[in-house]
Design a protein around this motif. Sequence first.
Motif, short mmCIF file in Angstrom:
data_model
loop_
_atom_site.label_atom_id
_atom_site.label_comp_id
_atom_site.label_asym_id
_atom_site.label_seq_id
_atom_site.Cartn_x
_atom_site.Cartn_y
_atom_site.Cartn_z
N UNK A 126 3.74 5.51 -5.55
CA UNK A 126 3.67 5.47 -7.01
C UNK A 126 2.61 6.43 -7.52
N UNK A 127 1.43 6.42 -6.85
CA UNK A 127 0.36 7.35 -7.24
C UNK A 127 0.79 8.79 -7.07
N UNK A 128 1.49 9.07 -5.95
CA UNK A 128 1.96 10.44 -5.71
C UNK A 128 2.96 10.86 -6.79
N UNK A 129 3.87 9.93 -7.15
CA UNK A 129 4.84 10.23 -8.20
C UNK A 129 4.14 10.46 -9.54
N UNK A 130 3.13 9.61 -9.83
CA UNK A 130 2.38 9.78 -11.08
C UNK A 130 1.64 11.11 -11.08
N UNK A 131 1.08 11.48 -9.91
CA UNK A 131 0.38 12.76 -9.81
C UNK A 131 1.34 13.92 -10.04
N UNK A 132 2.52 13.84 -9.41
CA UNK A 132 3.52 14.89 -9.60
C UNK A 132 3.98 14.95 -11.05
N UNK A 133 4.19 13.76 -11.66
CA UNK A 133 4.62 13.70 -13.05
C UNK A 133 3.56 14.28 -13.97
N UNK A 134 2.29 13.91 -13.72
CA UNK A 134 1.20 14.43 -14.54
C UNK A 134 1.07 15.93 -14.39
N UNK A 184 0.82 -1.20 0.00
CA UNK A 184 0.00 0.00 0.00
C UNK A 184 0.86 1.26 0.00
N UNK A 185 1.97 1.22 0.79
CA UNK A 185 2.87 2.37 0.83
C UNK A 185 3.51 2.60 -0.54
N UNK A 186 3.96 1.51 -1.17
CA UNK A 186 4.57 1.62 -2.50
C UNK A 186 3.56 2.14 -3.52
N UNK A 187 2.31 1.63 -3.46
CA UNK A 187 1.29 2.08 -4.39
C UNK A 187 0.96 3.55 -4.17
N UNK A 188 0.90 3.97 -2.89
CA UNK A 188 0.62 5.37 -2.60
C UNK A 188 1.76 6.26 -3.11
#
Length: 231
Positions: free
Chosen positions: A67-75, A61-65
């Motif tokens: 990853x989502x945060x990184x994707x959000x920052x990248x987007x 869950x921590x890794x997925x969160x």
Amino acid sequence: SNIGQFVLQHRYQSLKLQHMRLNQAQLQQWSMHQLERQRLEADKEKAEAWAVAAKEAAERQLLEREKREQQTLLQAAQDRAAREAARKEAAMEKERADMQKQIMHMIYRESQKYMDLAKFYNDILVHVSQAQLFVHMSADAKTRLGHEPMTTDSEVQATILAEDAEMLAGLVDYCISKRDPAASPSEPAEHFDLSFRCACATGRLAAINVHFYPIVDSRGQIRTVIGAVPR
């Protein structure tokens, strides 16, 4: 005596039976103890396995969160870059449009001096007055229509459909009808897009979209409309 032996034998058998019962109770108690110990060990193993699974799930869950945060920052970074690119492109487009408009006005003011410059910057140039329609095409534009580069402008102009040529010839009157008579001479007329059709060398019709600039003179009159397709 026989009675004494009987009593002793009976007592011996009784003690032997008690001993057997005691051994059986101890054995049963030991078995129950073993079963309880096995149950506790099994429960311990289950608890440890559950703890490991819970830890792994939390790590996932921590890794997925993350990853989502990184994707959000990248987007968000990509969106900012796209907006900045769109802003720059819009600014460049406005700058090109302003330059094009300045060229068109220069052509009107000093048509002979700036006509060659306008031809150099444009693939297609349309000059409309109430007395004349003139269409210039670059060698590249003629080639795209299937004509020889040395084909004259008058020969290419002759391939414009008659009804479209008539429409182009009437653009000055059209722009005059659309302009507010009370408009200031310094107020530019509204420019617009318009398509006309001409025949390719193969006979196929090609639609050409041109951006037109009505030119307002010092008295606020429209006497010329110039259209261009930039290179």
